[in-house]
Write a protein that holds these residues in place. Structure first.
Motif, mmCIF file in Angstrom:
data_model
loop_
_atom_site.group_PDB
_atom_site.id
_atom_site.type_symbol
_atom_site.label_atom_id
_atom_site.label_comp_id
_atom_site.label_asym_id
_atom_site.label_seq_id
_atom_site.Cartn_x
_atom_site.Cartn_y
_atom_site.Cartn_z
ATOM 1 N N ALA A 54 -15.172 -38.617 27.006
ATOM 2 C CA ALA A 54 -15.424 -38.831 25.580
ATOM 3 C C ALA A 54 -16.801 -38.296 25.224
ATOM 4 O O ALA A 54 -16.981 -37.638 24.194
ATOM 5 C CB ALA A 54 -15.329 -40.323 25.256
ATOM 6 N N GLY A 55 -17.772 -38.544 26.098
ATOM 7 C CA GLY A 55 -19.122 -38.082 25.852
ATOM 8 C C GLY A 55 -19.204 -36.565 25.813
ATOM 9 O O GLY A 55 -19.808 -35.984 24.915
ATOM 10 N N LEU A 56 -18.573 -35.917 26.795
ATOM 11 C CA LEU A 56 -18.615 -34.455 26.853
ATOM 12 C C LEU A 56 -17.955 -33.828 25.631
ATOM 13 O O LEU A 56 -18.476 -32.911 25.008
ATOM 14 C CB LEU A 56 -17.923 -33.962 28.131
ATOM 15 C CG LEU A 56 -18.698 -34.238 29.418
ATOM 16 C CD1 LEU A 56 -17.856 -33.906 30.632
ATOM 17 C CD2 LEU A 56 -19.990 -33.436 29.436
ATOM 18 N N LEU A 57 -16.779 -34.388 25.302
ATOM 19 C CA LEU A 57 -16.036 -33.866 24.159
ATOM 20 C C LEU A 57 -16.843 -34.069 22.872
ATOM 21 O O LEU A 57 -16.914 -33.176 22.016
ATOM 22 C CB LEU A 57 -14.689 -34.584 24.063
ATOM 23 C CG LEU A 57 -13.609 -33.862 23.302
ATOM 24 C CD1 LEU A 57 -13.207 -32.605 24.047
ATOM 25 C CD2 LEU A 57 -12.401 -34.772 23.127
ATOM 26 N N SER A 58 -17.470 -35.227 22.743
ATOM 27 C CA SER A 58 -18.280 -35.518 21.558
ATOM 28 C C SER A 58 -19.448 -34.562 21.482
ATOM 29 O O SER A 58 -19.748 -34.001 20.429
ATOM 30 C CB SER A 58 -18.803 -36.957 21.624
ATOM 31 O OG SER A 58 -17.736 -37.861 21.632
ATOM 32 N N PHE A 59 -20.101 -34.378 22.619
ATOM 33 C CA PHE A 59 -21.261 -33.506 22.664
ATOM 34 C C PHE A 59 -20.903 -32.119 22.153
ATOM 35 O O PHE A 59 -21.580 -31.550 21.295
ATOM 36 C CB PHE A 59 -21.791 -33.428 24.103
ATOM 37 C CG PHE A 59 -23.067 -32.666 24.232
ATOM 38 C CD1 PHE A 59 -24.288 -33.311 24.095
ATOM 39 C CD2 PHE A 59 -23.052 -31.306 24.500
ATOM 40 C CE1 PHE A 59 -25.478 -32.604 24.203
ATOM 41 C CE2 PHE A 59 -24.239 -30.594 24.608
ATOM 42 C CZ PHE A 59 -25.449 -31.248 24.465
ATOM 43 N N ILE A 60 -19.811 -31.586 22.658
ATOM 44 C CA ILE A 60 -19.427 -30.221 22.311
ATOM 45 C C ILE A 60 -18.996 -30.143 20.848
ATOM 46 O O ILE A 60 -19.249 -29.164 20.160
ATOM 47 C CB ILE A 60 -18.314 -29.736 23.274
ATOM 48 C CG1 ILE A 60 -18.586 -28.307 23.665
ATOM 49 C CG2 ILE A 60 -16.938 -29.832 22.705
ATOM 50 C CD1 ILE A 60 -19.810 -28.153 24.497
ATOM 51 N N THR A 61 -18.340 -31.193 20.344
ATOM 52 C CA THR A 61 -17.913 -31.202 18.956
ATOM 53 C C THR A 61 -19.124 -31.192 18.036
ATOM 54 O O THR A 61 -19.166 -30.473 17.041
ATOM 55 C CB THR A 61 -17.043 -32.440 18.684
ATOM 56 O OG1 THR A 61 -15.982 -32.452 19.615
ATOM 57 C CG2 THR A 61 -16.480 -32.409 17.275
ATOM 58 N N VAL A 96 -16.317 -24.000 27.111
ATOM 59 C CA VAL A 96 -15.244 -23.874 28.102
ATOM 60 C C VAL A 96 -15.541 -24.750 29.320
ATOM 61 O O VAL A 96 -14.674 -25.452 29.835
ATOM 62 C CB VAL A 96 -15.050 -22.401 28.521
ATOM 63 C CG1 VAL A 96 -14.136 -22.300 29.737
ATOM 64 C CG2 VAL A 96 -14.466 -21.591 27.368
ATOM 65 N N ALA A 97 -16.813 -24.745 29.738
ATOM 66 C CA ALA A 97 -17.186 -25.555 30.898
ATOM 67 C C ALA A 97 -16.895 -27.022 30.639
ATOM 68 O O ALA A 97 -16.295 -27.718 31.477
ATOM 69 C CB ALA A 97 -18.665 -25.339 31.224
ATOM 70 N N VAL A 98 -17.288 -27.495 29.456
ATOM 71 C CA VAL A 98 -17.059 -28.906 29.132
ATOM 72 C C VAL A 98 -15.558 -29.209 29.070
ATOM 73 O O VAL A 98 -15.084 -30.229 29.571
ATOM 74 C CB VAL A 98 -17.748 -29.264 27.798
ATOM 75 C CG1 VAL A 98 -17.294 -30.639 27.334
ATOM 76 C CG2 VAL A 98 -19.248 -29.230 27.970
ATOM 77 N N ALA A 99 -14.797 -28.287 28.475
ATOM 78 C CA ALA A 99 -13.357 -28.488 28.367
ATOM 79 C C ALA A 99 -12.722 -28.604 29.749
ATOM 80 O O ALA A 99 -11.873 -29.460 29.994
ATOM 81 C CB ALA A 99 -12.728 -27.343 27.578
ATOM 82 N N LEU A 109 -11.141 -34.503 34.530
ATOM 83 C CA LEU A 109 -11.408 -35.935 34.600
ATOM 84 C C LEU A 109 -10.263 -36.764 34.051
ATOM 85 O O LEU A 109 -9.918 -37.792 34.590
ATOM 86 C CB LEU A 109 -12.693 -36.279 33.837
ATOM 87 C CG LEU A 109 -13.986 -35.886 34.542
ATOM 88 C CD1 LEU A 109 -15.171 -36.243 33.680
ATOM 89 C CD2 LEU A 109 -14.095 -36.606 35.882
ATOM 90 N N ILE A 110 -9.681 -36.344 32.946
ATOM 91 C CA ILE A 110 -8.701 -37.224 32.320
ATOM 92 C C ILE A 110 -7.457 -36.499 31.825
ATOM 93 O O ILE A 110 -6.373 -37.046 31.875
ATOM 94 C CB ILE A 110 -9.364 -38.059 31.194
ATOM 95 C CG1 ILE A 110 -8.352 -38.968 30.505
ATOM 96 C CG2 ILE A 110 -10.070 -37.195 30.181
ATOM 97 C CD1 ILE A 110 -9.014 -40.045 29.696
ATOM 98 N N GLY A 111 -7.570 -35.250 31.408
ATOM 99 C CA GLY A 111 -6.398 -34.512 30.943
ATOM 100 C C GLY A 111 -6.284 -34.526 29.435
ATOM 101 O O GLY A 111 -6.369 -35.567 28.809
#
Lengths: 261, 336
Positions: free
Chosen positions: A189-196, A243-246, A252-254
């Motif tokens: 969630a953190g990675l996805l949030s960061f990138i968004t 891409v790296a974060v994705a 990690l979770i899918g």
């Protein structure tokens, strides 16, 4: 597997349509020439060097990182407890709360931005940086709730009870069992949030001011006046990060757990 | 002697629904008690109240003689094995088992020794460093058992622990469960809907129906003398008959002899009828006999075909009388 020529062709076209322009940008970033031109004239890394040495970009990058980090932490701080309450608690109206925290996806970002601009920056005199963080955090809460909720839904609800039965108080059970089990979900969630947050333009456009601007907005301004491959180089760097974060998130979770219903 | 668990008039309501009603129960020390009944009978609710995950609406719970009605689960010293096992996925097998000892602040050396002993007991010493997801269902079940007994609980609570295993493994694990209980001498309370499991494991069988106690006793006392049609059906009795001179009775098909025409009856109550269905079972045949408006299941060694006129012999000493006024549910599984 049966062959379906029409479907295959459509898929190929779709990929070409989506990936083509992106690949062009990446190619141009490595160009040795002075204009955005395809095919690139020669091969060099000079535009990356130039991008990284330009103060407006590096300062905007700093702001972007700061905003993305702050907004992500804020969103997690609100989103994780919300996800826990909605999924595990016996809250009345939990469906409404869930819908409410997913709503920023639906509301146009420019509207959110204008509202925040009026209320926070003009009304309460919050700094541009603070407003950016708060605004982005609002945008990120749905992601935080959704991703954490997905990993929560996969965990056995009996785990906490098992910990309690073995002698752990409610607080110990939370920190020794619930949180570690959720950790991969929270990290995603953190990675996805960061990138968004990092890639956001519409909201940032309204909330940035002189001296405080994010990288995508700075890039937007830059191409208004110059048309050299620096922007392509910056875009390529952004793309690589995303891409790296994705990839990490998927590991990690899918994604199907995040976006599937 | 102090009893490990005592329920005193325990009632639990959910909204307007009563899941457990006015239940009095004493769990004997060092024995295997089975709470048995169809789904919705209140057995899991009862177990969860003993464990402290649910508070009774009314009534008292005593653990080792002390008032424990409102005691939180972490202060009850009970070991629970969950239906889903609920193993901590982020911890190794050894750390799962050590969890309760860590919560009790046991020393490192003692923890290591006791975890080793517990894993030895369930035969999993070689898997101590694995993660739960790398284990089979049966192995996970054993880890859950080891995690529950390592803390030397005053009572071991088992919530349908074998229901997620396949049939063959289930039968094998029953014996292992019994061995562990006998070896440690721990008081055990098992919740199950499987009468075979209860018969094999229990020293005390507690049959619940709609949240009330229906019958209680050692399997050897309960099985030959079900107190009601509900219990009889739940224990697998299939013949429910009204026999002239006896009233409502039940009898196991094994004791009912189906006589072909011309066979000499050795004495007992005889019913005449028509063979409706014949099932070959190797050593004998199971015959469903239509006698008047009743169907009787019996066995025979003789050659009988569907449609044959037969007589059914009901030995008087095998008939179990069911109380006349007991409410009769349609089937054991459908009590709501």
């Amino acid at each position: 597997m049966r062959r379906r020529p029409l479907l295959t062709a459509l898929c190929a076209l779709a990929y070409l349509f989506m990936l083509g322009p992106i690949l062009l940008v990446v190619a141009v970033a490595f160009s040795g020439g002075d204009t955005i031109h395809f095919p690139p004239e020669g091969l060099s890394l000079k535009w990356f060097g130039k991008a990284l040495s330009q103060h407006s970009f590096t300062s905007a990058l700093g702001t972007s990182v700061l905003v993305a980090t702050g907004a992500t932490l804020l969103a997690l701080l609100v989103g994780v407890p919300l996800a826990l309450a909605v999924q595990r608690g016996r809250l009345p109206g939990r469906r409404v709360i869930e819908a409410l925290c997913l709503s920023p996806i639906v509301v146009p970002e420019l509207v959110v931005g204008l509202a925040l601009y009026q209320q926070l920056m003009v009304g309460l005199r919050v700094t541009a940086l603070g407003t950016l963080m708060i605004g982005h955090a609002v945008l990120l809460i749905p992601y935080a709730v959704r991703v954490t909720g997905a990993s929560l839904a996969m965990a056995d609800p009996m785990l906490e009870e098992a910990a309690r039965g073995l002698g752990a108080g409610p607080v110990t059970a939370f920190f020794r069992v619930t949180l570690p089990v959720l950790a991969p979900g929270i990290l995603s969630a953190g990675l996805l949030s960061f990138i968004t947050s990092f890639n956001n333009v519409p909201l940032s456009l309204l909330l940035t001011g002189p001296g405080t601007t994010t990288l995508p907005v700075e890039m937007l301004h830059y191409v208004e006046f110059s048309f050299d491959p620096v922007v392509a180089a910056v875009s390529t760097l952004l793309l690589a990060l995303t891409v790296a974060v994705a990839v990490v998130t998927e590991r990690l979770i899918g994604f199907n757990k995040v976006f599937g219903r | 002697m102090v009893n490990p668990v005592e329920l005193d008039g325990v009632t639990r309501e959910f909204g307007g629904v009563t899941a457990v009603q006015d239940l009095d129960l004493t769990v004997p020390e060092g024995k295997f008690t089975a709470l048995l009944g169809p789904s919705g009978c209140g057995k899991t609710t009862t177990l969860r109240m003993i464990a402290g995950y649910l508070a009774p609406t009314r009534g008292r719970i005593l653990l080792d003689g002390a008032e424990a009605t409102r005691l939180p689960p972490e202060r009850r010293n009970l070991g629970m094995v969950f239906q889903s096992y609920a193993l901590f996925p982020h911890l190794t097998v050894a750390k799962n088992v050590a969890f309760g000892l860590r919560m009790r602040k046991a020393g490192r050396e003692e923890t290591r020794r006791r975890v080793g002993e517990a894993l030895e007991l369930v035969g999993l010493s070689h898997l101590a460093e694995r993660r739960p997801r790398e284990l089979s269902g049966g192995q996970q079940q054993r880890v859950a058992l080891a995690r529950a007994i390592v803390i030397r609980p005053s009572v071991l609570l088992l919530d349908e622990p074998l229901s997620n295993l396949d049939a063959r493994l289930r039968v094998q694990m029953r014996q292992e469960l019994l061995n562990v209980q006998r070896e440690t001498g721990v008081t055990a309370v098992l919740v199950t809907h499987d009468q075979d499991e209860a018969l094999e494991l229990a020293d005390l069988m507690v049959i619940l129906r709609d949240g009330r106690l229906e019958q209680l006793g050692h399997p050897r006392d309960v099985f030959p003398a079900p107190a009601s049609r509900f219990v009889a059906e739940f224990l697998g009795y299939e013949n429910f008959l009204t026999v002239p001179g006896h009233g409502p009775v039940t009898i196991r098909p094994e004791y009912v002899r189906v006589l072909a025409a011309g066979e000499e009856p050795p004495g007992g109550t005889l019913l005449s009828g028509t063979a409706a269905r014949v099932t070959y079972r190797g050593t004998d045949c199971l015959v469903a006999v239509r006698a008047g408006d009743q169907t009787v299941l019996g066995t025979t060694a003789a050659e009988i075909r569907p449609g044959d006129e037969v007589r059914v012999l009901l030995p008087g000493d095998r008939l179990i009388h069911l109380p006349e006024n007991a409410p009769v549910p349609a089937t054991a599984g459908d009590t709501r």
